[in-house]
Motif scaffolding. Sequence first.
Motif: not given
Length: 401
Positions: A319-325
Amino acid sequence: MIKEGQHLFVEGRGPVVPYQGKYAVKVPDVFERVRARWAAAGVDTSAPYLPMRIEMELTTKCNDACPSCGMGALPLADGRTLTDGQISFLLRQFTAIGLPSIAITGGEPFTAPRALLRLISQARTAGIDISKLTTNGVWGTARRCGPEFERLEKAGFFGNALFVPLLMLSIGEQTTPLEDVARIIHHAVTHYSDRELNVAVSSLADPARRDHRMDALLAVYEAAYGAFPHERVHSTMRVYLVNERLEDQAAVHRPGTTPVAKWMDHCFDCFAPTVGAYVLPTSLLKQDGCWFSCAAFNVPDQLSFGNLLREPARTVLARANESAYVARVRAGGGLKALHGVVPAEFTQHTPCTSFCDSCALLIGQHDKATGETTGHPTTAVIPAHALLTRTRAAQTDGTPR
């Protein structure tokens, strides 16, 4: 004392020198070894965010009651400590993502000595380094100091493969007698070399007075033991920040006059693999299992991506690595990467008080501009004091339990 920012080694920016810096490494090829661990665990080593360390809240119990506690510690009667089963489960989670190291914090870890030693011992068995142990020094009495060091040694605290372990002593608002803190420092520097143990003192000051207790500690130490070992002790001097997770925290008057844009331009890339002055990237794991992709003093809630006591670490990390931010900040080398996303009208004219405050504001503006949502709603394990409150309320109003 040794300033925190010395001896900074960032992957790809020159060689790493072992045994240099507050978070010194033991080997010059530390980044290669860490990437090999990630690869062996089946983790995509090209991902934007891969933690070198997890800051792990072992317990929320604390013998002290600092008004501006950055971790939201609770009294001994109300706090909660990770169970044996949870410790074992979390270490398996860490192994599954090839995590190189953990830092142990609280609460006060030494209020849960059995869990502390178990965590250290099991981490050692799992091949995970203890890069830092943070404490207020409650165990520094004449009776406890020496034996506690012996217990740490027996548990494997000094057996790291990659990092020189760091003992971080916090003396901000804590009420631990400075005599006890000085005793711990003296024992550390006279029994262990700087290749076996690093020592640091964190002195967090009231923002109004900016008074640190460091001078008082130096005086106490020198009165008892002679010259202070400045060449062995690293300093971490900060000013207290408002922590919104503490409903009853003492009011902190710290007017923000610095615009967000200036914080952005001076932001360090917290997602770049770094050792020496820091261990980065890092993350925060609260005792209830909630996991954040940053371990800053007042990390924004939006950087929570899941709960490691309820779901696989691989899922949360993904999830963290899918975050655009997260991806934008990593690709752009820090918050300055958001200049092209967040309107200049906002960044140049909105004041705030810190990097963390600017990050929280930028997340909101980033999501507004892009239509994306940063973070993931987390389901926390209900803390013991909340369960007690619910039970009492049910007994009072007759609600079935």
